[in-house]
Design a protein around this motif. Structure first.
Motif, PDB file in Angstrom:
ATOM      1  N   SER A  13     -25.294 -20.214  32.984  1.00  0.00           N
ATOM      2  CA  SER A  13     -25.113 -20.479  31.553  1.00  0.00           C
ATOM      3  C   SER A  13     -24.604 -19.236  30.821  1.00  0.00           C
ATOM      4  O   SER A  13     -23.731 -19.329  29.953  1.00  0.00           O
ATOM      5  CB  SER A  13     -26.418 -20.955  30.921  1.00  0.00           C
ATOM      6  OG  SER A  13     -26.797 -22.200  31.447  1.00  0.00           O
ATOM      7  N   ILE A  14     -25.142 -18.088  31.170  1.00  0.00           N
ATOM      8  CA  ILE A  14     -24.703 -16.833  30.558  1.00  0.00           C
ATOM      9  C   ILE A  14     -23.247 -16.555  30.921  1.00  0.00           C
ATOM     10  O   ILE A  14     -22.443 -16.179  30.062  1.00  0.00           O
ATOM     11  CB  ILE A  14     -25.622 -15.660  30.970  1.00  0.00           C
ATOM     12  CG1 ILE A  14     -26.991 -15.822  30.326  1.00  0.00           C
ATOM     13  CG2 ILE A  14     -25.001 -14.319  30.600  1.00  0.00           C
ATOM     14  CD1 ILE A  14     -28.052 -14.868  30.853  1.00  0.00           C
ATOM     15  N   ALA A  15     -22.897 -16.754  32.187  1.00  0.00           N
ATOM     16  CA  ALA A  15     -21.514 -16.531  32.627  1.00  0.00           C
ATOM     17  C   ALA A  15     -20.559 -17.474  31.891  1.00  0.00           C
ATOM     18  O   ALA A  15     -19.469 -17.065  31.462  1.00  0.00           O
ATOM     19  CB  ALA A  15     -21.395 -16.716  34.133  1.00  0.00           C
ATOM     20  N   MET A  16     -20.948 -18.724  31.732  1.00  0.00           N
ATOM     21  CA  MET A  16     -20.107 -19.693  31.026  1.00  0.00           C
ATOM     22  C   MET A  16     -19.944 -19.301  29.562  1.00  0.00           C
ATOM     23  O   MET A  16     -18.835 -19.352  29.015  1.00  0.00           O
ATOM     24  CB  MET A  16     -20.702 -21.092  31.132  1.00  0.00           C
ATOM     25  CG  MET A  16     -19.877 -22.155  30.441  1.00  0.00           C
ATOM     26  SD  MET A  16     -18.230 -22.366  31.110  1.00  0.00           S
ATOM     27  CE  MET A  16     -18.615 -23.174  32.631  1.00  0.00           C
ATOM     28  N   ALA A  17     -21.022 -18.889  28.929  1.00  0.00           N
ATOM     29  CA  ALA A  17     -20.952 -18.473  27.523  1.00  0.00           C
ATOM     30  C   ALA A  17     -20.050 -17.246  27.371  1.00  0.00           C
ATOM     31  O   ALA A  17     -19.257 -17.165  26.421  1.00  0.00           O
ATOM     32  CB  ALA A  17     -22.347 -18.186  26.981  1.00  0.00           C
ATOM     33  N   ASN A  18     -20.152 -16.308  28.302  1.00  0.00           N
ATOM     34  CA  ASN A  18     -19.302 -15.117  28.252  1.00  0.00           C
ATOM     35  C   ASN A  18     -17.832 -15.491  28.428  1.00  0.00           C
ATOM     36  O   ASN A  18     -16.962 -14.958  27.730  1.00  0.00           O
ATOM     37  CB  ASN A  18     -19.715 -14.104  29.319  1.00  0.00           C
ATOM     38  CG  ASN A  18     -21.016 -13.415  28.987  1.00  0.00           C
ATOM     39  OD1 ASN A  18     -21.429 -13.371  27.837  1.00  0.00           O
ATOM     40  ND2 ASN A  18     -21.673 -12.884  29.997  1.00  0.00           N
ATOM     41  N   ALA A  19     -17.534 -16.391  29.348  1.00  0.00           N
ATOM     42  CA  ALA A  19     -16.152 -16.831  29.564  1.00  0.00           C
ATOM     43  C   ALA A  19     -15.614 -17.544  28.330  1.00  0.00           C
ATOM     44  O   ALA A  19     -14.472 -17.309  27.916  1.00  0.00           O
ATOM     45  CB  ALA A  19     -16.071 -17.748  30.789  1.00  0.00           C
ATOM     46  N   ILE A  32     -12.399 -16.345  26.031  1.00  0.00           N
ATOM     47  CA  ILE A  32     -11.282 -17.249  25.725  1.00  0.00           C
ATOM     48  C   ILE A  32     -11.096 -17.387  24.220  1.00  0.00           C
ATOM     49  O   ILE A  32      -9.972 -17.357  23.709  1.00  0.00           O
ATOM     50  CB  ILE A  32     -11.496 -18.622  26.404  1.00  0.00           C
ATOM     51  CG1 ILE A  32     -11.344 -18.485  27.917  1.00  0.00           C
ATOM     52  CG2 ILE A  32     -10.528 -19.656  25.861  1.00  0.00           C
ATOM     53  CD1 ILE A  32     -11.811 -19.693  28.695  1.00  0.00           C
ATOM     54  N   ARG A  33     -12.191 -17.511  23.480  1.00  0.00           N
ATOM     55  CA  ARG A  33     -12.102 -17.621  22.023  1.00  0.00           C
ATOM     56  C   ARG A  33     -11.457 -16.384  21.426  1.00  0.00           C
ATOM     57  O   ARG A  33     -10.569 -16.470  20.574  1.00  0.00           O
ATOM     58  CB  ARG A  33     -13.491 -17.844  21.409  1.00  0.00           C
ATOM     59  CG  ARG A  33     -13.448 -18.096  19.893  1.00  0.00           C
ATOM     60  CD  ARG A  33     -14.821 -18.015  19.240  1.00  0.00           C
ATOM     61  NE  ARG A  33     -15.415 -16.693  19.306  1.00  0.00           N
ATOM     62  CZ  ARG A  33     -15.050 -15.653  18.539  1.00  0.00           C
ATOM     63  NH1 ARG A  33     -14.073 -15.770  17.669  1.00  0.00           N
ATOM     64  NH2 ARG A  33     -15.650 -14.495  18.649  1.00  0.00           N
ATOM     65  N   ARG A  34     -11.880 -15.216  21.892  1.00  0.00           N
ATOM     66  CA  ARG A  34     -11.337 -13.967  21.355  1.00  0.00           C
ATOM     67  C   ARG A  34      -9.859 -13.802  21.697  1.00  0.00           C
ATOM     68  O   ARG A  34      -9.073 -13.354  20.864  1.00  0.00           O
ATOM     69  CB  ARG A  34     -12.135 -12.779  21.868  1.00  0.00           C
ATOM     70  CG  ARG A  34     -13.495 -12.684  21.228  1.00  0.00           C
ATOM     71  CD  ARG A  34     -14.251 -11.496  21.731  1.00  0.00           C
ATOM     72  NE  ARG A  34     -15.560 -11.450  21.121  1.00  0.00           N
ATOM     73  CZ  ARG A  34     -16.288 -10.360  21.030  1.00  0.00           C
ATOM     74  NH1 ARG A  34     -15.822  -9.217  21.510  1.00  0.00           N
ATOM     75  NH2 ARG A  34     -17.469 -10.397  20.466  1.00  0.00           N
ATOM     76  N   VAL A  35      -9.486 -14.153  22.930  1.00  0.00           N
ATOM     77  CA  VAL A  35      -8.081 -14.081  23.328  1.00  0.00           C
ATOM     78  C   VAL A  35      -7.251 -15.019  22.463  1.00  0.00           C
ATOM     79  O   VAL A  35      -6.184 -14.638  21.961  1.00  0.00           O
ATOM     80  CB  VAL A  35      -7.907 -14.418  24.828  1.00  0.00           C
ATOM     81  CG1 VAL A  35      -6.453 -14.644  25.178  1.00  0.00           C
ATOM     82  CG2 VAL A  35      -8.487 -13.317  25.696  1.00  0.00           C
ATOM     83  N   ASN A  36      -7.726 -16.238  22.295  1.00  0.00           N
ATOM     84  CA  ASN A  36      -6.999 -17.204  21.465  1.00  0.00           C
ATOM     85  C   ASN A  36      -6.828 -16.691  20.044  1.00  0.00           C
ATOM     86  O   ASN A  36      -5.742 -16.763  19.475  1.00  0.00           O
ATOM     87  CB  ASN A  36      -7.713 -18.556  21.445  1.00  0.00           C
ATOM     88  CG  ASN A  36      -7.506 -19.348  22.705  1.00  0.00           C
ATOM     89  OD1 ASN A  36      -6.579 -19.111  23.456  1.00  0.00           O
ATOM     90  ND2 ASN A  36      -8.392 -20.298  22.936  1.00  0.00           N
ATOM     91  N   TYR A  91      -4.470  -8.371  27.011  1.00  0.00           N
ATOM     92  CA  TYR A  91      -5.858  -8.497  26.556  1.00  0.00           C
ATOM     93  C   TYR A  91      -6.788  -8.573  27.763  1.00  0.00           C
ATOM     94  O   TYR A  91      -7.799  -7.871  27.830  1.00  0.00           O
ATOM     95  CB  TYR A  91      -6.021  -9.739  25.682  1.00  0.00           C
ATOM     96  CG  TYR A  91      -7.306  -9.762  24.892  1.00  0.00           C
ATOM     97  CD1 TYR A  91      -7.302  -9.422  23.546  1.00  0.00           C
ATOM     98  CD2 TYR A  91      -8.516 -10.125  25.474  1.00  0.00           C
ATOM     99  CE1 TYR A  91      -8.480  -9.441  22.804  1.00  0.00           C
ATOM    100  CE2 TYR A  91      -9.693 -10.141  24.742  1.00  0.00           C
ATOM    101  CZ  TYR A  91      -9.665  -9.794  23.410  1.00  0.00           C
ATOM    102  OH  TYR A  91     -10.841  -9.812  22.698  1.00  0.00           O
ATOM    103  N   LEU A  92      -6.435  -9.412  28.740  1.00  0.00           N
ATOM    104  CA  LEU A  92      -7.287  -9.569  29.924  1.00  0.00           C
ATOM    105  C   LEU A  92      -7.304  -8.302  30.774  1.00  0.00           C
ATOM    106  O   LEU A  92      -8.350  -7.932  31.320  1.00  0.00           O
ATOM    107  CB  LEU A  92      -6.855 -10.782  30.743  1.00  0.00           C
ATOM    108  CG  LEU A  92      -7.060 -12.131  30.055  1.00  0.00           C
ATOM    109  CD1 LEU A  92      -6.547 -13.262  30.937  1.00  0.00           C
ATOM    110  CD2 LEU A  92      -8.519 -12.354  29.683  1.00  0.00           C
TER     111      LEU A  92
END
Length: 98
Positions: free
Chosen positions: A34-40, A44-48, A78-79
């Motif tokens: 769950s933590i890994a998914m939230a971080n991903a 993605i939100r920040r990149v967008n 960014y990545l």
């Protein structure tokens, strides 16, 4: 850094009847996922946010080729930057943990 590392090997931890070490490991794994998914999702939100705002000044019905290229370059940079920061952070944690 594992948020559960302090629990591992703790012999004084008493388990309620019906709760097994396997159950605890399953919960830990679920929380890690769950933590890994939230971080991903946050990445993605920040990149967008960053790349869209910078590359598409006037959104329309479709992207121009220049906008597509700009978004692609922005995401790549960014990545790559995020990867450098993450590696540096992990190295620092390992260095300080010794």
């Amino acid at each position: 850094m594992d948020p559960f590392s302090s629990l591992e090997g703790n012999q004084s931890l008493k388990l309620d009847e019906g709760i097994t070490a396997q159950n605890i490991e399953q919960v830990k794994q679920s929380v890690r996922q769950s933590i890994a998914m939230a971080n991903a999702q946050e990445l993605i939100r920040r990149v967008n946010d960053a790349c869209f705002k910078m590359s598409v000044p006037a959104p329309g019905a479709s992207f121009t080729r220049a906008e597509q290229d700009s978004v692609s370059r922005c995401v790549d940079k960014y990545l790559a930057s995020w990867d450098v920061v993450a590696q540096t952070y992990v190295a620092r944690l390992q260095r300080e943990g010794k």
